[in-house]
Motif scaffolding. Structure first.
Motif, PDB file in Angstrom:
ATOM      1  N   ASP A 123       9.383   3.815  33.626  1.00  0.00           N
ATOM      2  CA  ASP A 123       9.667   4.778  32.559  1.00  0.00           C
ATOM      3  C   ASP A 123       8.504   4.877  31.581  1.00  0.00           C
ATOM      4  O   ASP A 123       8.109   5.977  31.173  1.00  0.00           O
ATOM      5  N   ASP A 124       7.934   3.738  31.216  1.00  0.00           N
ATOM      6  CA  ASP A 124       6.841   3.747  30.242  1.00  0.00           C
ATOM      7  C   ASP A 124       5.587   4.395  30.804  1.00  0.00           C
ATOM      8  O   ASP A 124       4.880   5.142  30.103  1.00  0.00           O
ATOM      9  N   VAL A 125       5.264   4.132  32.062  1.00  0.00           N
ATOM     10  CA  VAL A 125       4.073   4.738  32.662  1.00  0.00           C
ATOM     11  C   VAL A 125       4.283   6.231  32.853  1.00  0.00           C
ATOM     12  O   VAL A 125       3.374   7.035  32.616  1.00  0.00           O
ATOM     13  N   ARG A 126       5.466   6.613  33.278  1.00  0.00           N
ATOM     14  CA  ARG A 126       5.778   8.042  33.418  1.00  0.00           C
ATOM     15  C   ARG A 126       5.572   8.780  32.082  1.00  0.00           C
ATOM     16  O   ARG A 126       4.983   9.862  32.040  1.00  0.00           O
ATOM     17  N   GLN A 131       2.462  12.352  28.376  1.00  0.00           N
ATOM     18  CA  GLN A 131       1.987  12.589  27.014  1.00  0.00           C
ATOM     19  C   GLN A 131       0.474  12.750  26.907  1.00  0.00           C
ATOM     20  O   GLN A 131      -0.008  13.501  26.056  1.00  0.00           O
ATOM     21  N   ARG A 132      -0.292  12.078  27.793  1.00  0.00           N
ATOM     22  CA  ARG A 132      -1.740  12.047  27.602  1.00  0.00           C
ATOM     23  C   ARG A 132      -2.565  12.585  28.777  1.00  0.00           C
ATOM     24  O   ARG A 132      -3.699  13.028  28.571  1.00  0.00           O
ATOM     25  N   TYR A 133      -2.032  12.533  30.011  1.00  0.00           N
ATOM     26  CA  TYR A 133      -2.889  12.760  31.161  1.00  0.00           C
ATOM     27  C   TYR A 133      -2.348  13.784  32.160  1.00  0.00           C
ATOM     28  O   TYR A 133      -2.847  13.876  33.286  1.00  0.00           O
ATOM     29  N   ALA A 134      -1.372  14.559  31.762  1.00  0.00           N
ATOM     30  CA  ALA A 134      -0.678  15.424  32.717  1.00  0.00           C
ATOM     31  C   ALA A 134      -1.581  16.471  33.353  1.00  0.00           C
ATOM     32  O   ALA A 134      -1.285  16.970  34.445  1.00  0.00           O
ATOM     33  N   SER A 135      -2.683  16.824  32.717  1.00  0.00           N
ATOM     34  CA  SER A 135      -3.566  17.842  33.288  1.00  0.00           C
ATOM     35  C   SER A 135      -4.430  17.305  34.422  1.00  0.00           C
ATOM     36  O   SER A 135      -4.990  18.081  35.198  1.00  0.00           O
ATOM     37  N   LEU A 136      -4.531  15.975  34.540  1.00  0.00           N
ATOM     38  CA  LEU A 136      -5.432  15.383  35.531  1.00  0.00           C
ATOM     39  C   LEU A 136      -4.742  14.490  36.554  1.00  0.00           C
ATOM     40  O   LEU A 136      -5.274  14.267  37.638  1.00  0.00           O
ATOM     41  N   ALA A 163     -10.826   9.836  32.669  1.00  0.00           N
ATOM     42  CA  ALA A 163      -9.487   9.638  32.108  1.00  0.00           C
ATOM     43  C   ALA A 163      -8.829   8.398  32.707  1.00  0.00           C
ATOM     44  O   ALA A 163      -8.073   7.686  32.019  1.00  0.00           O
ATOM     45  N   GLN A 164      -9.104   8.136  33.982  1.00  0.00           N
ATOM     46  CA  GLN A 164      -8.500   6.984  34.650  1.00  0.00           C
ATOM     47  C   GLN A 164      -8.850   5.688  33.937  1.00  0.00           C
ATOM     48  O   GLN A 164      -8.004   4.794  33.798  1.00  0.00           O
ATOM     49  N   LYS A 165     -10.083   5.578  33.465  1.00  0.00           N
ATOM     50  CA  LYS A 165     -10.485   4.354  32.778  1.00  0.00           C
ATOM     51  C   LYS A 165      -9.630   4.131  31.531  1.00  0.00           C
ATOM     52  O   LYS A 165      -9.162   3.012  31.269  1.00  0.00           O
ATOM     53  N   HIS A 166      -9.407   5.187  30.761  1.00  0.00           N
ATOM     54  CA  HIS A 166      -8.579   5.056  29.560  1.00  0.00           C
ATOM     55  C   HIS A 166      -7.136   4.728  29.933  1.00  0.00           C
ATOM     56  O   HIS A 166      -6.478   3.921  29.272  1.00  0.00           O
ATOM     57  N   PHE A 167      -6.648   5.373  31.000  1.00  0.00           N
ATOM     58  CA  PHE A 167      -5.289   5.084  31.468  1.00  0.00           C
ATOM     59  C   PHE A 167      -5.164   3.613  31.854  1.00  0.00           C
ATOM     60  O   PHE A 167      -4.228   2.916  31.429  1.00  0.00           O
ATOM     61  N   ASP A 168      -6.101   3.143  32.678  1.00  0.00           N
ATOM     62  CA  ASP A 168      -6.048   1.752  33.138  1.00  0.00           C
ATOM     63  C   ASP A 168      -6.102   0.773  31.962  1.00  0.00           C
ATOM     64  O   ASP A 168      -5.430  -0.270  31.973  1.00  0.00           O
ATOM     65  N   ASP A 169      -6.892   1.108  30.946  1.00  0.00           N
ATOM     66  CA  ASP A 169      -7.015   0.226  29.785  1.00  0.00           C
ATOM     67  C   ASP A 169      -5.719   0.136  28.984  1.00  0.00           C
ATOM     68  O   ASP A 169      -5.517  -0.831  28.224  1.00  0.00           O
ATOM     69  N   ALA A 170      -4.845   1.139  29.128  1.00  0.00           N
ATOM     70  CA  ALA A 170      -3.585   1.149  28.375  1.00  0.00           C
ATOM     71  C   ALA A 170      -2.485   0.344  29.066  1.00  0.00           C
ATOM     72  O   ALA A 170      -1.459   0.031  28.444  1.00  0.00           O
ATOM     73  N   ILE A 171      -2.673  -0.006  30.327  1.00  0.00           N
ATOM     74  CA  ILE A 171      -1.606  -0.642  31.091  1.00  0.00           C
ATOM     75  C   ILE A 171      -1.339  -2.091  30.693  1.00  0.00           C
ATOM     76  O   ILE A 171      -0.170  -2.521  30.631  1.00  0.00           O
TER      77      ILE A 171
END
Length: 289
Positions: A123-126, A131-136, A163-171
């Motif tokens: 749920d949190d990753v979805r 919220q932040r990465y839906a365009s990519l 964008a993936q780098k920022h996503f991965d850093d948030a996990i």
């Protein structure tokens, strides 16, 4: 008088309990195009079906979901004339999910519940993606054990990787929120998998031998195939247990490590599914000699 087994129907394969080789195949890259995410080369389905119908074990050892195999790979095999009773399996989500494969689709789906991540993390990753990465990128709703996001088809790959780098850093913050210490983050050129630390291509290889053993099949040798360094783990696992194995690297630009077994690359310089298609055609051709 000893009774003889009834012959198999004409549309059902009979398998050799000791085939000369087996195939343990990553899907993204070697089989499915990383651009279109489909089995785009017709000969791939044809050659896989030819070998499977001759009793060669064909196992998809992939991070992909069982749904991807059912929707993208099975139709290519069916169209190529895959028979019932062939030794074809999918070991999906890097060993956490598995099923047999037939022209009708997948058999019973098996899930290792010990490797499933909690629903709250899904749920949190979805939400993070929306919220932040839906365009990519998009959240993969078909995964049963791991959590995955994937680059949207047609998205700019350079923008995605940034964008993936920022996503991965948030996990890691989300993993800490859920008290998960046995989970790793595994990025590829088109996706990020958040997965239990025990899954991997080596676990997929172990599942493969269990599935074949249950059918009384033991291949004399193995070809493994992949497009990343992590795919070498299946050949490593087989070699460490005394199996004859050669690994095909369809994207050797990442660097070919030193290994105690042969590593094969395309003689023409082809990569991804074009390289995979070359090897599959060569192996299928062996059956006619």
């Amino acid at each position: 008088m000893t009774s003889q087994p009834a012959p198999a129907p004409a549309d059902t394969a009979t398998f050799d309990p000791a085939p000369p080789f087996g195939l343990l195949l990553d899907v993204d890259g070697p089989i499915a195009s990383p651009v279109t995410r489909t089995v785009a080369i017709e000969s791939i389905g044809r050659d896989l079906a030819t070998m499977a119908n001759a009793g060669i074990p064909v196992v998809f050892n992939t991070g992909r979901s069982d749904a991807f195999i059912a929707e993208e790979v099975v139709p290519a095999l069916r169209a190529a004339g895959l028979l019932e009773g062939t030794p074809v399996f999918t070991v999906s989500e890097k060993g956490a999910v598995w099923a047999d494969v037939s022209p009708a689709g997948l058999g019973e789906i098996h899930i290792d519940d010990h490797l499933k991540l909690p629903a709250g993390l899904y749920d949190d990753v979805r939400t993070l993606v929306a919220q932040r990465y839906a365009s990519l990128m998009f959240f993969d709703e078909t995964k049963r054990a791991m959590v995955s996001v994937e680059m949207t088809v047609g998205a700019d790959p350079h923008a995605y990787l940034a964008a993936q780098k920022h996503f991965d850093d948030a996990i890691p913050e989300l993993l800490e929120k859920h008290g998960l210490t046995d989970v790793r983050i595994d990025p590829t050129i088109i996706s990020t998998d958040i997965e239990h630390e025990l899954v991997g291509k080596d676990l997929g290889a172990a599942r493969t031998l269990e599935l074949l053993s249950a059918r009384g099949i033991a291949a004399a040798s193995w070809f493994t195939m992949g497009d990343s360094r992590t795919d070498y783990a299946m050949a490593d696992w087989l070699h460490a247990r005394g199996h004859e194995v050669s690994h095909v690297d369809v994207r050797p630009a990442d660097g070919v490590p030193e290994t105690p077994y042969p590593v094969l690359t395309s003689a023409t310089g082809a990569i991804h599914d074009e390289s995979g298609a070359e090897f599959l055609t060569a192996w299928a051709g062996r059956l006619n000699r």
